[in-house]
Design a protein around this motif. Structure first.
Motif, PDB file in Angstrom:
ATOM      1  N   ALA A 184       0.825  -1.206   0.000  1.00 28.95           N
ATOM      2  CA  ALA A 184       0.000   0.000   0.000  1.00 28.95           C
ATOM      3  C   ALA A 184       0.859   1.256   0.000  1.00 28.95           C
ATOM      4  N   SER A 185       1.975   1.227   0.727  1.00 29.28           N
ATOM      5  CA  SER A 185       2.854   2.388   0.778  1.00 29.28           C
ATOM      6  C   SER A 185       3.418   2.715  -0.595  1.00 29.28           C
ATOM      7  N   LEU A 186       3.814   1.673  -1.348  1.00 27.88           N
ATOM      8  CA  LEU A 186       4.352   1.904  -2.691  1.00 27.88           C
ATOM      9  C   LEU A 186       3.266   2.364  -3.657  1.00 27.88           C
ATOM     10  N   LEU A 187       2.096   1.782  -3.541  1.00 31.99           N
ATOM     11  CA  LEU A 187       1.035   2.101  -4.487  1.00 31.99           C
ATOM     12  C   LEU A 187       0.405   3.453  -4.199  1.00 31.99           C
ATOM     13  N   THR A 188       0.226   3.797  -2.931  1.00 32.48           N
ATOM     14  CA  THR A 188      -0.372   5.098  -2.616  1.00 32.48           C
ATOM     15  C   THR A 188       0.632   6.237  -2.784  1.00 32.48           C
ATOM     16  N   ALA A 189       1.907   5.906  -2.924  1.00 32.25           N
ATOM     17  CA  ALA A 189       2.888   6.953  -3.232  1.00 32.25           C
ATOM     18  C   ALA A 189       2.649   7.544  -4.612  1.00 32.25           C
ATOM     19  N   VAL A 190       1.859   6.846  -5.444  1.00 32.67           N
ATOM     20  CA  VAL A 190       1.592   7.338  -6.796  1.00 32.67           C
ATOM     21  C   VAL A 190       0.096   7.519  -7.064  1.00 32.67           C
ATOM     22  N   GLY A 191      -0.712   7.604  -6.004  1.00 32.94           N
ATOM     23  CA  GLY A 191      -2.144   7.843  -6.211  1.00 32.94           C
ATOM     24  C   GLY A 191      -3.014   7.126  -5.211  1.00 32.94           C
ATOM     25  N   SER A 192      -4.255   6.881  -5.602  1.00 33.82           N
ATOM     26  CA  SER A 192      -5.230   6.240  -4.721  1.00 33.82           C
ATOM     27  C   SER A 192      -5.169   4.723  -4.863  1.00 33.82           C
ATOM     28  N   LEU A 193      -5.686   4.023  -3.863  1.00 26.86           N
ATOM     29  CA  LEU A 193      -5.640   2.565  -3.846  1.00 26.86           C
ATOM     30  C   LEU A 193      -6.956   2.012  -3.331  1.00 26.86           C
ATOM     31  N   GLU A 194      -7.469   0.999  -4.037  1.00 25.35           N
ATOM     32  CA  GLU A 194      -8.648   0.254  -3.596  1.00 25.35           C
ATOM     33  C   GLU A 194      -8.261  -1.215  -3.471  1.00 25.35           C
ATOM     34  N   TRP A 195      -8.435  -1.784  -2.280  1.00 18.88           N
ATOM     35  CA  TRP A 195      -8.198  -3.216  -2.094  1.00 18.88           C
ATOM     36  C   TRP A 195      -9.450  -3.983  -2.490  1.00 18.88           C
ATOM     37  N   LEU A 196      -9.268  -5.076  -3.232  1.00 19.55           N
ATOM     38  CA  LEU A 196     -10.368  -5.936  -3.632  1.00 19.55           C
ATOM     39  C   LEU A 196     -10.331  -7.209  -2.808  1.00 19.55           C
ATOM     40  N   ALA A 197     -11.499  -7.660  -2.377  1.00 19.17           N
ATOM     41  CA  ALA A 197     -11.573  -8.900  -1.609  1.00 19.17           C
ATOM     42  C   ALA A 197     -11.584 -10.119  -2.519  1.00 19.17           C
ATOM     43  N   ASP A 198     -11.999  -9.952  -3.769  1.00 19.94           N
ATOM     44  CA  ASP A 198     -12.160 -11.060  -4.704  1.00 19.94           C
ATOM     45  C   ASP A 198     -11.278 -10.820  -5.923  1.00 19.94           C
ATOM     46  N   GLU A 199     -10.346 -11.733  -6.179  1.00 19.59           N
ATOM     47  CA  GLU A 199      -9.438 -11.571  -7.313  1.00 19.59           C
ATOM     48  C   GLU A 199     -10.181 -11.557  -8.642  1.00 19.59           C
ATOM     49  N   ALA A 200     -11.360 -12.170  -8.686  1.00 20.00           N
ATOM     50  CA  ALA A 200     -12.118 -12.204  -9.927  1.00 20.00           C
ATOM     51  C   ALA A 200     -12.505 -10.814 -10.416  1.00 20.00           C
ATOM     52  N   LEU A 201     -12.436  -9.814  -9.528  1.00 12.48           N
ATOM     53  CA  LEU A 201     -12.802  -8.452  -9.903  1.00 12.48           C
ATOM     54  C   LEU A 201     -11.653  -7.673 -10.544  1.00 12.48           C
ATOM     55  N   VAL A 202     -10.441  -8.229 -10.532  1.00  9.19           N
ATOM     56  CA  VAL A 202      -9.292  -7.466 -11.023  1.00  9.19           C
ATOM     57  C   VAL A 202      -9.414  -7.172 -12.518  1.00  9.19           C
ATOM     58  N   ASP A 203      -9.880  -8.126 -13.309  1.00 17.61           N
ATOM     59  CA  ASP A 203     -10.004  -7.880 -14.741  1.00 17.61           C
ATOM     60  C   ASP A 203     -11.001  -6.762 -15.018  1.00 17.61           C
ATOM     61  N   ALA A 204     -12.086  -6.728 -14.257  1.00 20.42           N
ATOM     62  CA  ALA A 204     -13.068  -5.660 -14.429  1.00 20.42           C
ATOM     63  C   ALA A 204     -12.471  -4.307 -14.057  1.00 20.42           C
ATOM     64  N   ALA A 205     -11.716  -4.273 -12.977  1.00 17.73           N
ATOM     65  CA  ALA A 205     -11.080  -3.024 -12.566  1.00 17.73           C
ATOM     66  C   ALA A 205     -10.023  -2.594 -13.571  1.00 17.73           C
ATOM     67  N   THR A 206      -9.326  -3.554 -14.156  1.00 20.01           N
ATOM     68  CA  THR A 206      -8.354  -3.239 -15.199  1.00 20.01           C
ATOM     69  C   THR A 206      -9.041  -2.564 -16.381  1.00 20.01           C
ATOM     70  N   ALA A 207     -10.201  -3.066 -16.734  1.00 22.75           N
ATOM     71  CA  ALA A 207     -10.951  -2.488 -17.852  1.00 22.75           C
ATOM     72  C   ALA A 207     -11.393  -1.067 -17.552  1.00 22.75           C
ATOM     73  N   LEU A 208     -11.711  -0.789 -16.289  1.00 22.43           N
ATOM     74  CA  LEU A 208     -12.198   0.544 -15.925  1.00 22.43           C
ATOM     75  C   LEU A 208     -11.054   1.527 -15.675  1.00 22.43           C
ATOM     76  N   SER A 209     -10.301   1.294 -14.617  1.00 20.83           N
ATOM     77  CA  SER A 209      -9.280   2.274 -14.243  1.00 20.83           C
ATOM     78  C   SER A 209      -7.955   2.057 -14.958  1.00 20.83           C
ATOM     79  N   GLY A 210      -7.597   0.806 -15.225  1.00 16.90           N
ATOM     80  CA  GLY A 210      -6.327   0.553 -15.906  1.00 16.90           C
ATOM     81  C   GLY A 210      -6.321   1.108 -17.321  1.00 16.90           C
ATOM     82  N   SER A 211      -7.388   0.823 -18.057  1.00 13.63           N
ATOM     83  CA  SER A 211      -7.496   1.305 -19.428  1.00 13.63           C
ATOM     84  C   SER A 211      -8.204   2.651 -19.523  1.00 13.63           C
ATOM     85  N   GLY A 212      -8.860   3.066 -18.452  1.00  8.24           N
ATOM     86  CA  GLY A 212      -9.691   4.264 -18.470  1.00  8.24           C
ATOM     87  C   GLY A 212      -9.031   5.544 -18.955  1.00  8.24           C
TER      88      GLY A 212
END
Length: 294
Positions: free
Chosen positions: A167-195
């Motif tokens: 979290a320290s490394l990731l929040t050093a460059v912006g905001s961070l949301e922890w996901l409880a379910d790994e299955a949601l990572v692809d959806a988040a990639t589509a939204l914020s990663g490619s956004g």
């Protein structure tokens, strides 16, 4: 292709957020963005080493200017000092060969923090078996200016201090949301990663539309850029929901209402964005071998 790290690759006087040393495996567009973000946020260059088989000229220049070490050993693989955090930022297709060259940097205290699209926690555990903990994350390009939007998920049993280090490394460059379910990572990639690319394309479209209604091209582009930048800053400053902000600038019978009547007609834009995110999420799954091949 090898990513060989020599002795003392991570040996330095400084330490990264959360403590310790960082080895950045791959410094392309996203890895380089995070590197620049860390440096801008005050992470000591002496805490960071970079392994990249073909460092770009701007990376070489950055290393010379800041003291970040790039490819400490360019010859055959040799023993290397274990690192506290290995950040994996290579392309998913390259990770097998990249992982082979850094096994000596792993130890029970090492955190592997991956920002690759598609590669799962199980993939990472297989690729880096000697690491103590594994976290999978997906930042986006605005991390380069400290305004990234990142999601992350940790493997089961990951100690709290390792998650805090990530979290320290990731929040050093912006905001961070922890996901409880790994299955949601692809959806988040589509939204914020490619956004960000979708937003950049919106600016292109607004620019062309401005020209269509009579504005000079350079004026239209400047207005489009400033409008998107200002709208984002306003959302950040107020914290208001986007729908409320939209309503606040939409006077009944006014110009904005007239424009929105076209933009929102029959929910076409929403349907288009739904299809956009579905396509991007499917591709993220394909890159990791977890989705159907198109």
């Amino acid at each position: 292709m090898t990513f060989d790290i020599g002795p003392n690759a991570a040996d330095g006087a400084g330490s990264a957020p959360g403590g310790g040393t960082i080895l950045l495996l791959g410094a392309g567009r996203m890895g380089g963005a995070m590197l620049r973000g860390w440096l801008a946020q005050g992470v000591p260059a002496s805490a960071i080493s970079v392994a990249d088989p073909s460092p770009a000229p701007d990376l070489v220049e950055l290393a010379a200017r800041t003291g970040v070490r790039v490819n400490p050993a360019d010859s055959a693989a040799v023993d290397a000092a274990p690192v506290d955090t290995l950040v994996v930022a290579v392309k998913p297709q390259m990770v097998e060969s990249a992982a082979a060259g850094v096994q000596a940097t792993l130890a029970p205290h090492t955190l592997v923090l991956s920002i690759m699209a598609g590669k799962t926690l199980a993939d990472l555990r297989r690729l880096f078996p000697a690491a103590g903990s594994v976290v999978r994350a997906m930042p986006n390009l605005p991390a380069a200016v400290g305004r990234g939007a990142t999601v992350a998920v940790a493997e089961a049993g990951c100690p709290a201090d390792r998650k805090e280090r990530a979290a320290s490394l990731l929040t050093a460059v912006g905001s961070l949301e922890w996901l409880a379910d790994e299955a949601l990572v692809d959806a988040a990639t589509a939204l914020s990663g490619s956004g960000p690319a979708y937003v950049f394309y919106l600016v292109e479209c607004l620019t062309r539309a401005g020209v269509e209604v009579g504005l000079p091209a350079d004026v239209s582009e400047r207005l489009a850029r400033a409008t998107v930048e200002g709208a984002g800053a306003l959302m950040g400053a107020t914290g208001q929901p986007a729908a409320e902000l939209r309503a606040g600038v939409t006077s009944p019978g006014g110009t904005t209402a007239a424009g929105l009547s076209k933009l929102m007609a029959d929910d076409h834009l929403q349907s288009l964005l739904n299809a956009t995110l579905r396509a991007a999420a499917q591709r993220a799954a394909e890159l990791g071998g977890t989705g159907p091949k198109a």
